[in-house]
Design an enzyme around this catalytic site. Structure first.
Site, PDB file in Angstrom:
ATOM      1  N   CYS A  88      55.386  67.594  42.616  1.00 55.98           N
ATOM      2  CA  CYS A  88      56.522  66.785  42.172  1.00 55.98           C
ATOM      3  C   CYS A  88      56.369  65.325  42.557  1.00 55.98           C
ATOM      4  CB  CYS A  88      57.820  67.342  42.751  1.00 55.98           C
ATOM      5  SG  CYS A  88      58.218  68.937  42.048  1.00 55.98           S
ATOM      6  N   HIS A  89      56.133  65.075  43.831  1.00 55.88           N
ATOM      7  CA  HIS A  89      56.113  63.676  44.259  1.00 55.88           C
ATOM      8  C   HIS A  89      54.921  63.351  45.133  1.00 55.88           C
ATOM      9  CE1 HIS A  89      60.337  64.814  43.433  1.00 55.88           C
ATOM     10  NE2 HIS A  89      60.200  63.797  42.636  1.00 55.88           N
ATOM     11  N   GLY A  90      53.943  64.232  45.148  1.00 54.99           N
ATOM     12  CA  GLY A  90      52.660  63.890  45.743  1.00 54.99           C
ATOM     13  C   GLY A  90      52.539  64.017  47.252  1.00 54.99           C
ATOM     14  N   TYR A 113      65.548  58.236  38.197  1.00 52.63           N
ATOM     15  CA  TYR A 113      64.570  59.069  38.891  1.00 52.63           C
ATOM     16  C   TYR A 113      63.445  58.189  39.435  1.00 52.63           C
ATOM     17  CZ  TYR A 113      61.377  63.060  39.491  1.00 52.63           C
ATOM     18  OH  TYR A 113      60.526  64.002  39.979  1.00 52.63           O
TER      19      TYR A 113
END
Lengths: 179, 422
Positions: free
Chosen positions: A139-141, B285
């Site tokens: 998702c965000h590394g 986001y």
């Protein structure tokens, strides 16, 4: 005449509180306390129900997980990574780690060859993927090492360790009885 | 017919209400097509409510049945595919319309006095719309639905002290599960009706302050024309154009706004390799991801939505209206729109390489454009006055000054008389 009669009701002497003020205040307090209290059953109903809590523990067999392999099991619906670590993997994990949430590897395991962690990224709840010698969150590394310690953000802390115990050398029980 | 109407009018102000609020409602004659999007938003809301109610007749809010029931609607229910595509495309249309409506307000300065309450109720409506869209997106119970809900509910875990308890409470389970699905369904059904109520408040405010207009100047009575037939026709024409475009997407490109990954049933054990929110959440986001700290990111994201409410305070210029007479305001508007598009791109891209610094710069610029507005608007005002304004704008400013002075004078007088009494 009329003005004189009105005056004593209007004065607000703190030493001599008017009965009417007191009654208004008391009614207000009782009513609002009651209203707040009445919301409690509704708020509480949104918490996990007893049948969800009853699934608080999971038993997992360690048989058949070869060294270097990760098995994912379910506990409270969450993925749990059971990682059978090889000797060299244990050796490289010794000490407090290179990440920004340093923690002794020995504090994170009950037996050094078995790492048990909640497989949910501490950032926003995705399930990290196994990539070579690390876990990588798609998702965000975020990246975690072989002790589940965070190496690269944005995850704020290491992977959580669930409550678990070895009931025999080949079986663990995850979770505490909650009901 | 007339008799019935008279009977009603004696008991309920029907005719006068319609006259006052619809047929004879005074509307500025120079409204452009940018003023169509308010009524369009109302129509889209109706499309969503009607299609949603019919979907709910076939949908099953149960983690084991939800995904299959959506496929059942698509394959077995008569015209189920149409109703479902109307609803899913309608969500996108809703945000397109609302974002244009907001941008129009920002460009023409319609948020400025006396329309602050309109702007704030609009802000509330935006938040309600976002919450409704987010909860509705979980209902198909596909992989993107599931992990979107997982990530967004996790955001509440950033709350200090009781974050974890709050997340568990919101989900009703330790992860997003059956309990989460059923409560999202209940709220997704409820919120649109709250939106309808909020729209009425928005409209009451509108009918009290009346529409703004492209010139940004309060028009004299002679420049107002009755709403009917001039604007009923204009709104209906805009609606026809909208429906043509909307139908194109419903009938020819319905899956453009549904990610392929969402046709895979939710699997709590595996996150898809690349998760992306729906396009309408992308800029926010991107802001969340651009702040390295979790709590900071959550706060920045919340602020990026709510900061619009501060616009009436931030814009301190005395020059009436929006960008028409204010070149720097216009420049900032376009820069802001470009920045939002950059953020949307960043939100859709994988967080690696140049995307990360790009997102941070765009996030900085997003907030900076709000932060410099109070000073920029003041400097611009001085510069414009020095350069000389159109006579109509000057007259307008003078009358406003006079009104203010008059109010101040009356206030002082009242104070004086009070002092005398004592």
């Amino acid at each position: 005449m009329a003005d004189e009669k009105k005056k004593p009701i209007k004065t607000k002497n703190p030493k001599d509180p008017q009965r009417r003020d007191f009654l208004t205040l008391a009614t207000g307090v009782v009513a609002s306390t009651g209203a707040v209290a009445a919301t409690w059953p509704f708020i509480s109903s949104m918490n996990p129900s007893t049948d969800v809590l009853a699934n608080a523990t999971s038993e997992a067999s360690l048989k058949g997980i070869r060294a270097g392999e990760v098995k994912t099991i379910e506990w409270q619906g969450k993925p749990i990574f059971i990682f059978h670590r090889q000797e060299k993997q244990i050796a490289t994990m010794e000490g407090r780690g290179e990440g920004f949430d340093p923690e002794n590897d020995s504090d994170r395991v009950k037996r050094p060859d078995w790492l048990v962690v909640v497989g949910i990224c501490t950032h926003l709840g995705c399930v990290p993927l196994r990539k070579k010698e690390v876990w990588f969150c798609p998702c965000h590394g975020s990246v975690y090492d072989n002790s589940g310690r965070v190496l690269v953000g944005p995850a704020p802390r290491n992977l959580d360790i669930p409550d678990y115990k070895f009931i025999d050398p080949d079986t663990i029980v995850i979770g505490k009885e909650q009901v | 017919m007339k008799k019935v109407l008279r009977w009603i009018d004696q008991r309920f102000p029907l005719t006068s209400f319609i006259k006052h609020e619809l047929t004879e409602y005074p509307t500025p004659r120079n409204l452009s097509y940018w003023w169509n999007f308010g009524s369009l938003a109302g129509i889209v809301l109706m499309i969503q409510i009607v299609s949603g109610i019919f979907l709910a007749m076939h949908y099953k809010a149960d983690a084991t049945l939800a995904f299959d029931s959506v496929e059942h609607i698509m394959r077995n229910v008569n015209y189920g595919w149409l109703i479902r595509y109307l609803h899913s495309t309608g969500a996108t249309a809703f945000f397109v319309v609302i974002y244009i409506h907001m941008l129009r307000t920002l460009y023409y300065g319609s948020y400025r006095s006396p329309r602050e309450i309109m702007w704030w109720t609009g802000q509330g409506l935006l938040v309600l719309l976002m919450a409704t869209a987010f909860m509705g997106y979980l209902l198909p119970w596909g992989q993107m639905s599931y992990w979107g809900a997982q990530v967004i509910t996790s955001l509440f875990g950033a709350m200090p002290f009781f974050g974890d308890e709050l997340v568990t409470w919101l989900r009703g389970d330790f992860i997003v599960g059956d309990a989460t699905l059923t409560r999202f369904f209940a709220l997704h059904y409820l919120l649109p009706f709250i939106i309808v109520a909020a729209v009425f408040i928005h409209l009451v405010a509108l009918h009290s302050v009346k529409s703004s207009n492209p010139s940004g100047i309060n028009l004299a009575d002679k420049d107002n024309i009755p709403f009917h037939p001039y604007f009923t026709v204009k709104d209906l024409f805009g609606l026809c154009i909208f429906l043509v475009i909307f139908s194109y997407f419903v009938f020819y490109k319905p899956n453009l706004f549904i990610m392929a990954e969402n046709y895979v049933p939710a699997n709590p054990m595996q996150t898809p390799a690349h998760i992306v929110p729906e396009w309408y959440f992308l800029p926010f986001y991107a802001i969340l991801r651009s702040v390295p700290d979790l709590l900071g990111g959550v706060i920045a994201m919340g602020l990026s939505v709510m900061i619009f409410a501060a616009m009436p305070f931030l814009d301190r210029s005395k020059i009436p209206g929006g960008s028409r007479y204010r070149p720097f305001h216009r420049f900032m508007f376009y820069a802001f729109v470009i920045d939002i598009m950059v953020l949307a791109y960043v939100g859709a891209a994988a967080p690696e390489g140049f995307v990360i610094p790009l997102g941070q710069i765009a996030t900085f610029f997003y907030f900076a454009s709000f932060a410099i507005l109070p000073f920029a608007s003041k400097i611009e005002e001085k510069w414009l006055i020095k350069r000389g304004l159109p006579a109509e704008v000057e007259a307008m400013m003078q009358s406003e000054e006079a009104q203010k002075a008059d109010r101040r004078q009356r206030k002082q007088d009242r104070r004086k008389t009070k002092r005398k009494d004592q």
